[in-house]
Design an enzyme around this catalytic site. Structure first.
Site, PDB file in Angstrom:
ATOM      1  N   ALA A 218       1.261  -1.479   0.510  1.00  0.00           N
ATOM      2  CA  ALA A 218      -0.231   0.039   0.260  1.00  0.00           C
ATOM      3  C   ALA A 218       0.868   1.490   0.119  1.00  0.00           C
ATOM      4  O   ALA A 218       0.763   2.221  -0.307  1.00  0.00           O
ATOM      5  CB  ALA A 218      -1.408   0.055   0.872  1.00  0.00           C
ATOM      6  N   GLU A 219       2.171   1.439   0.708  1.00  0.00           N
ATOM      7  CA  GLU A 219       2.772   2.937   0.813  1.00  0.00           C
ATOM      8  C   GLU A 219       3.286   2.758  -0.339  1.00  0.00           C
ATOM      9  O   GLU A 219       3.839   3.892  -1.032  1.00  0.00           O
ATOM     10  CB  GLU A 219       3.769   2.431   2.015  1.00  0.00           C
ATOM     11  N   ASP A 341      -2.496   5.490   8.110  1.00  0.00           N
ATOM     12  CA  ASP A 341      -1.951   4.433   8.698  1.00  0.00           C
ATOM     13  C   ASP A 341      -2.641   3.720   9.517  1.00  0.00           C
ATOM     14  O   ASP A 341      -1.615   2.354   9.690  1.00  0.00           O
ATOM     15  CB  ASP A 341      -0.370   4.625   7.941  1.00  0.00           C
ATOM     16  N   LYS A 368      -4.634  -1.477  14.666  1.00  0.00           N
ATOM     17  CA  LYS A 368      -3.026   0.031  14.414  1.00  0.00           C
ATOM     18  C   LYS A 368      -4.343   0.839  15.900  1.00  0.00           C
ATOM     19  O   LYS A 368      -3.232   1.895  15.950  1.00  0.00           O
ATOM     20  CB  LYS A 368      -2.543   0.257  13.285  1.00  0.00           C
ATOM     21  N   TRP A 429       1.429  -6.576  13.644  1.00  0.00           N
ATOM     22  CA  TRP A 429       1.312  -7.535  13.098  1.00  0.00           C
ATOM     23  C   TRP A 429       2.172  -8.426  14.289  1.00  0.00           C
ATOM     24  O   TRP A 429       1.126 -10.064  14.512  1.00  0.00           O
ATOM     25  CB  TRP A 429       1.869  -8.165  12.170  1.00  0.00           C
ATOM     26  N   CYS A 653      15.421   6.288   0.812  1.00  0.00           N
ATOM     27  CA  CYS A 653      16.458   4.790   1.218  1.00  0.00           C
ATOM     28  C   CYS A 653      15.959   5.435   3.270  1.00  0.00           C
ATOM     29  O   CYS A 653      16.679   3.659   3.868  1.00  0.00           O
ATOM     30  CB  CYS A 653      17.956   6.254   1.649  1.00  0.00           C
TER      31      CYS A 653
HETATM   32 CA    CA Z   1       1.191   0.494   5.880  1.00  0.00          CA
END
Ligand code: CA
Length: 739
Positions: A218-219, A341, A368, A429, A653
């Site tokens: 998704a990112e 997110d 989350k 997770w 990076c």
């Molecule tokens: Ca995510």
């Protein structure tokens, strides 16, 4: 670079033409003994089927499915290791996994054999009492694919079903192996668009003759979905998309028509939409349902993704699908219009619990967003939504509407805001454990904020352009270190806990504070124990009623993976994988008073450890990693150029090498690069000379000038940290930003 992706794509497509289909093999090779190598003989190992998992309580010595049973409670009935004797728990054997990349796998243990995965989606069958490798399988993921993974080249495990071992490879293949030999039976490509950065890191689930798998990405800007394949042949049975595609095209299934009404304006399909199902997929025998946990939006910020508002179904939702057909039965959205997110992909557990005086079949999840959800599995009705961690983005969940009530003061549209939880979530997770008898869930909890700020590009132009080779968030990532430092005085302190939480009352029975927030998954046992590995390298057993630490073992490596337990020939074992990494961008930039992770100090050793009361093995003595930063030949670039280098570093990076150029130990710390590496900087970044180890070329997104600026930034950061280490300076100051 585009050419290279095209070549990889073609290579994979060609490979798929060579997929062996076992059903066809039988019909074509039975008369031909000469080609029997192509035939899958009747399996004799890993014989787990639906019936056997249904009876899993009658064989507590095995760990038959990802969460032990289909209910995925990760609470073992074994009691040989208990409160009274856990002080005598010792290392029985260990095995080096031959990697310093993150380890996240939950092993399956059946009939004396342990099946697990390691980095790069490698699969191992290991004799569980000795550590002897029976077979291993390397799916040969192209090294370049490492760049496509948000959170290292991780894998969380296999499914073992009817004599086969199923794994999803990082590059998106679903692979079936013979459980006895590790030989390939079939493989299929699960990815709909190989130009987009899809990956698989989650464990497949097996039930009803099918294998269920989703993906991540998704990112990077992808559209989420989950697919069911025939376990025997690999043939696709159904596919369920989690977010709508391009509205000018037909809907793939009726649920997409409904979902499309909740997306307004914008071109989310261009960026991707998100909603990836990268972790939790649970089979419910009582209702013949598959529950999928759906991820965050792509991009993160809703004002870009869906500027006209709307809930953006099925982002951040728990969706119940018919296991046979993939038709939706119900859904519950934890975070309508996700803006942070806040994935709902965290492990889902099933239980039978008394709620408000009535026995109910419930679903439990700590996503989350910081609220613990109890849903009725019959219809998805919301029964409870109590906060299990510090939360400031919403005040509470309105039980009449089932919706969170957002805190308007924390809108980050105009001004940067510290928000709890941050994108690592109040829980990620790393598995929780459900103790149904005690009415308690043991959760690895994080209180870890992020400073959310709209991207500079959007602030200046009101526009957002898809970034095909990097992250697509909509928040400022390139200059996040600047935003972070400017606001550090108001930063809430990051904290980590192991909590015993009552999901019905919201009561915290006990909590153990851990010096770092990014810790491992949890195992509870009827022996009265809760096991967890932490960032400081300690594997601990806590009294499950009080949280008192009863036993600790120093592994000298940070842990993320959940422990498991099993029993063979009357001996109970506890096992865990060590190895840090994953999504923690700050892993190498510990913020006071967060402690330094063990992997940063002692190195990141991927190891499988197995403990018993009879053990007598010891780990090699730890050695401290040389963190001395070499003296830098600083470039004579202007501060403006170094600041631009910082932006590019942040965009491309930081996700692997760490924010402010400090790595957590899993992926090379660029500040420590020797003269040779510094010399080869352009070749590494633009020509991909280290592609085989995961450092692919970035020539599709970075110019030579960009790369030189990034190098100048890295050297400047190295110089600052070296000065601090030598006592010449108090703290890094990002001096190129001083004016
Ligand atoms: Ca995510």
């Amino acid at each position: 670079m585009r050419n290279l992706f095209w070549v990889i794509g073609v290579a994979v497509i060609v490979a798929i033409f060579y997929v062996m289909n076992s059903a066809d093999d039988e019909s074509t090779t039975q008369q031909n003994e000469a080609s029997s190598a192509q035939t899958s003989p009747a399996p004799t190992i890993g014989l787990i089927d639906d019936e056997r998992i249904k009876q899993a309580e009658s064989e507590p010595g095995n760990w038959l499915a990802y969460g032990r049973t289909y209910e995925e409670q990760r609470f073992s009935p074994l009691t040989q290791i208990n409160r009274d004797n856990v002080k005598d728990l010792k290392l029985e054997w260990f095995r080096d996994m031959g990697t310093n990349r993150a380890q996240e796998s939950t092993p399956i243990v059946v009939d004396g054999i342990m099946f697990l995965t390691s980095s790069w989606s490698k699969v191992y069958a290991i004799k569980a009492t000795t550590g002897e490798v029976i077979w291993s399988y390397d799916p040969k993921v192209p090294g370049e694919w490492g760049r496509r993974a948000c959170c290292d080249v991780v894998n969380r495990g296999v499914a073992v079903y009817k004599g086969r071992v199923y794994v999803g490879s990082l590059d998106g293949r679903l692979i079936a192996l013979d459980a006895g030999t590790g030989k390939l039976v079939w493989e299929v490509d699960t990815i709909i668009d190989r130009d987009r950065f899809y990956t698989i890191t989650g464990a497949p689930r097996a039930a009803k003759g099918k294998i269920y798998i989703g993906n991540g990405g998704a990112e990077f800007g992808v559209r989420g979905y989950v697919t069911a394949y025939d376990a025997e042949t690999g043939e696709q049975a159904w596919r369920f998309y989690t977010v709508p595609g391009n509205p000018s095209l037909p809907f793939e299934h009726p649920e997409m028509e409904m979902a499309a009404d909740t997306w307004k304006g914008g071109e989310w399909w261009e960026i991707g939409g998100g909603g990836t199902v990268w972790n939790s997929i649970v089979y419910d025998q009582d209702f013949n349902n598959i529950y999928i946990g759906v991820g965050n939006g792509s991009p993160w910020t809703r004002v870009i993704r869906s500027p006209g508002g709307g809930d953006n179904l099925f982002l951040s939702s728990i969706v119940a699908l018919d296991a046979d057909t993939g038709k939706m039965k119900w859904y519950y959205q934890t975070t309508p219009g996700d803006n942070w997110d806040y994935t709902a992909v965290q492990d889902i557990a099933l239980a039978d619990m008394e709620v408000d005086g009535e026995m109910r079949k419930v679903l439990l999840q700590a996503p989350k967003n910081g609220f613990f959800y109890v849903l009725d599995r019959a219809d998805g009705k919301l029964l409870r939504a109590k906060p299990y961690a510090a939360v400031n983005w919403a005040t509470h969940v309105d039980m009449d509407t089932g919706r969170p009530v957002e805190n308007p003061e924390l809108s980050y549209l105009e001004k940067a805001k510290w928000i709890l939880p941050g994108p690592l979530g109040a829980h990620n997770w790393q598995a929780m454990s459900v103790d149904v008898d005690a009415g308690v869930v043991y959760i690895p909890v994080q209180e870890n904020p992020l400073i959310y700020s709209m991207s500079q590009e959007w602030q200046q132009t009101g526009l957002y352009k898809r970034n095909p080779g990097g992250w697509n968030l909509g928040i400022e990532l390139g200059a996040i270190a600047q935003v972070f430092l400017e606001n550090i005085a108001s930063q809430p302190t990051p904290k980590g806990y192991l909590k015993a939480f009552d999901p019905l009352t919201g009561e915290e029975r006990w909590a153990v504070e851990i010096p770092h927030y990014w810790n491992g998954g949890v195992l509870g046992t009827a022996g009265g124990l809760v096991f967890q590995g932490d960032a400081l390298g300690m594997l601990s057993a806590y009294d499950k009623d009080t949280g008192e630490a009863l036993w600790q073992f120093n592994t000298y490596t940070s842990m993320l993976a959940p422990p498991i337990t099993f029993e063979i020939d009357g001996v109970q074992y506890v096992s865990i994988l060590t190895g840090n990494g994953g999504a923690d961008l700050f892993a190498g930039a510990p913020m006071e008073p967060v402690a330094t992770p063990a992997s940063f100090t002692y190195g990141n050793y991927g190891r499988l450890l197995v403990f018993s009361l009879n053990g007598s093995e010891t780990l090699p003595a730890p050695t401290v990693v040389d963190q001395n930063i070499p003296e830098q030949t600083l470039s004579d670039m202007s501060n403006e150029d170094i600041a631009l280098g910082e932006r590019r570093y942040g965009e491309f990076c930081a996700v692997c090498h760490g924010l402010i150029a400090r790595s957590g130990g899993s992926i090379p710390d660029l500040r420590l690069s020797d003269a040779g590496r510094q010399q080869a900087f352009r070749q590494i970044v633009l020509d991909g000379i280290l592609a085989a180890s995961g450092m692919a070329a970035f020539d599709d997104v970075l110019s030579v000038e960009d790369v030189d600026r990034i190098q100048a930034y890295v050297k400047a950061r190295a110089h600052e940290d070296r000065e601090v280490a030598l006592g010449n300076s108090d703290a890094p100051r990002l001096t190129w930003l001083a004016d």
